[in-house]
Design an enzyme around this catalytic site. Structure first.
Site, mmCIF file in Angstrom:
data_model
loop_
_atom_site.group_PDB
_atom_site.id
_atom_site.type_symbol
_atom_site.label_atom_id
_atom_site.label_comp_id
_atom_site.label_asym_id
_atom_site.label_seq_id
_atom_site.Cartn_x
_atom_site.Cartn_y
_atom_site.Cartn_z
ATOM 1 N N GLY A 128 0.855 -1.186 0.000
ATOM 2 C CA GLY A 128 0.000 0.000 0.000
ATOM 3 C C GLY A 128 0.884 1.227 0.000
ATOM 4 O O GLY A 128 2.053 1.158 0.403
ATOM 5 N N CYS B 288 5.658 0.324 8.184
ATOM 6 C CA CYS B 288 5.295 1.481 7.357
ATOM 7 C C CYS B 288 6.517 1.869 6.544
ATOM 8 O O CYS B 288 7.625 1.916 7.082
ATOM 9 C CB CYS B 288 4.857 2.646 8.240
ATOM 10 S SG CYS B 288 4.373 4.104 7.287
ATOM 11 N N LEU B 289 6.325 2.131 5.280
ATOM 12 C CA LEU B 289 7.470 2.475 4.422
ATOM 13 C C LEU B 289 8.097 3.808 4.841
ATOM 14 O O LEU B 289 9.223 4.096 4.481
ATOM 15 C CB LEU B 289 7.021 2.511 2.957
ATOM 16 C CG LEU B 289 6.533 1.142 2.430
ATOM 17 C CD1 LEU B 289 5.978 1.276 1.021
ATOM 18 C CD2 LEU B 289 7.632 0.099 2.482
ATOM 19 N N HIS C 245 -4.711 1.640 7.390
ATOM 20 C CA HIS C 245 -3.363 2.202 7.507
ATOM 21 C C HIS C 245 -3.159 3.304 6.461
ATOM 22 O O HIS C 245 -2.628 4.381 6.767
ATOM 23 C CB HIS C 245 -2.323 1.076 7.312
ATOM 24 C CG HIS C 245 -0.899 1.526 7.382
ATOM 25 N ND1 HIS C 245 -0.046 1.210 8.412
ATOM 26 C CD2 HIS C 245 -0.170 2.283 6.526
ATOM 27 C CE1 HIS C 245 1.132 1.762 8.195
ATOM 28 N NE2 HIS C 245 1.099 2.414 7.057
ATOM 29 N N GLU C 246 -3.632 3.052 5.231
ATOM 30 C CA GLU C 246 -3.423 4.041 4.155
ATOM 31 C C GLU C 246 -4.314 5.264 4.335
ATOM 32 O O GLU C 246 -3.868 6.398 4.151
ATOM 33 C CB GLU C 246 -3.698 3.403 2.780
ATOM 34 C CG GLU C 246 -2.820 2.201 2.434
ATOM 35 C CD GLU C 246 -1.337 2.458 2.641
ATOM 36 O OE1 GLU C 246 -0.618 1.478 2.894
ATOM 37 O OE2 GLU C 246 -0.911 3.632 2.604
ATOM 38 N N HIS D 165 -2.971 7.643 6.727
ATOM 39 C CA HIS D 165 -1.907 8.496 6.177
ATOM 40 C C HIS D 165 -2.497 9.810 5.618
ATOM 41 O O HIS D 165 -1.855 10.859 5.676
ATOM 42 C CB HIS D 165 -1.157 7.786 5.038
ATOM 43 C CG HIS D 165 0.020 6.964 5.474
ATOM 44 N ND1 HIS D 165 1.111 7.482 6.120
ATOM 45 C CD2 HIS D 165 0.280 5.640 5.339
ATOM 46 C CE1 HIS D 165 1.993 6.519 6.374
ATOM 47 N NE2 HIS D 165 1.513 5.389 5.908
ATOM 48 N N GLN E 164 2.959 10.117 1.454
ATOM 49 C CA GLN E 164 4.258 9.444 1.636
ATOM 50 C C GLN E 164 5.244 9.766 0.515
ATOM 51 O O GLN E 164 6.437 9.512 0.659
ATOM 52 C CB GLN E 164 4.070 7.923 1.708
ATOM 53 C CG GLN E 164 3.305 7.464 2.955
ATOM 54 C CD GLN E 164 3.189 5.968 3.021
ATOM 55 O OE1 GLN E 164 2.258 5.406 2.417
ATOM 56 N NE2 GLN E 164 4.092 5.307 3.692
HETATM 57 O O1 K2U Z 1 1.656 2.586 3.978
HETATM 58 C C1 K2U Z 1 2.739 2.007 3.994
HETATM 59 O O2 K2U Z 1 3.719 2.462 4.576
HETATM 60 C C2 K2U Z 1 2.860 0.608 3.363
HETATM 61 C C3 K2U Z 1 2.503 -0.368 4.449
HETATM 62 C C4 K2U Z 1 1.108 -0.835 4.225
HETATM 63 C C5 K2U Z 1 0.636 -1.723 5.338
HETATM 64 C C6 K2U Z 1 1.010 -1.539 6.664
HETATM 65 C C7 K2U Z 1 0.501 -2.379 7.650
HETATM 66 C C8 K2U Z 1 -0.382 -3.393 7.319
HETATM 67 C C9 K2U Z 1 -0.748 -3.564 6.005
HETATM 68 C C10 K2U Z 1 -0.238 -2.741 5.020
HETATM 69 C C11 K2U Z 1 3.493 -1.536 4.488
HETATM 70 O O3 K2U Z 1 4.763 -1.113 4.739
HETATM 71 S S1 K2U Z 1 3.610 -2.443 3.033
HETATM 72 C C12 K2U Z 1 4.729 -3.692 3.615
HETATM 73 C C13 K2U Z 1 3.946 -4.876 4.090
HETATM 74 C C14 K2U Z 1 3.994 -6.008 3.306
HETATM 75 C C15 K2U Z 1 3.229 -7.110 3.669
HETATM 76 C C16 K2U Z 1 2.423 -7.092 4.822
HETATM 77 C C17 K2U Z 1 2.385 -5.943 5.612
HETATM 78 C C18 K2U Z 1 3.162 -4.824 5.247
HETATM 79 ZN ZN ZN Z 2 2.494 3.578 6.138
#
Ligand code: K2U
Ligand code: ZN
Length: 172
Positions: free
Chosen positions: A50, A97-98, A139-140, A143, A55
């Site tokens: 996501g 979170c990225l 989560h998105e 943001h 971001q």
């Molecule tokens: O928004 C972001 O920073 C990307 C997030 C999205 C996310 C966070 C928590 C739970 C679900 C999605 C992640 O960094 S994407 C990396 C990731 C990959 C597989 C499972 C969970 C998170």
């Molecule tokens: Zn995030």
């Protein structure tokens, strides 16, 4: 044509990650089409499942999601997404979170959510999520309001995680 380089993802404590994003207007459609494609490229490169426009420094209410494996990509672009229903039942999952690279913590959220949004063609859509999709949608959309997963932790845990992140980013 804008350059093909992938968009840089902002790290905490960049103030743009704490701003409230502006709704996408009808006149933004060409810009949003281009931006969503570049956000998807940045998300796949991270890799992530996501990514929200703030971001990458764009304070627009725009989110891209793709939970599928690389060989069966199924990107979803959500314009002006909003949660219209959430279950009372909750679920706890470790989130990352990225924008906070290398930091993870358990977050409890409603187990299921219903999200209303517009797609790139301007059509009104609705998506229901549970499990990972539910966490990702919440989560998105957080943001877009400057909310980060660390905000759901105790002040003690949040400060420990932010101190660790600052130290790691200084070393990088
Ligand atoms: O928004 C972001 O920073 C990307 C997030 C999205 C996310 C966070 C928590 C739970 C679900 C999605 C992640 O960094 S994407 C990396 C990731 C990959 C597989 C499972 C969970 C998170
Ligand atoms: Zn995030």
């Amino acid at each position: 044509m804008t350059d093909a380089a992938t968009l840089p993802i902002l790290f905490v404590p960049d103030p743009r990650l704490r701003a409230k994003a502006k709704p996408v207007g009808a006149s933004d459609s060409a810009r949003v089409r281009d931006l969503s494609a570049r956000m998807l490229a940045a998300m796949y490169a991270a890799p992530g499942i996501g990514l929200a426009a703030p971001q990458v420094g764009e304070l627009l209410r725009l989110v891209v999601i793709d939970l599928q494996k690389e060989e069966a990509r199924a990107p979803i672009v959500l314009v002006n997404p909003e949660i219209v229903a959430a279950s009372a039942e909750t679920a706890t999952r470790e989130e990352g979170c990225l924008s906070l690279p290398g930091q993870y913590a358990d977050v409890t959220r409603p187990a299921r959510v219903k999200v209303r949004y517009h797609d790139l063609e301007g059509a009104r859509r609705e998506i229901e999520g549970e499990g990972l999709l539910s966490a990702c949608l919440q989560h998105e959309i957080d943001h877009l309001d400057g909310v980060l997963f660390v905000d759901y932790l105790s002040a003690l845990k949040r400060n420990m995680l932010l101190r660790k992140l600052a130290k790691e980013l200084k070393r990088a």
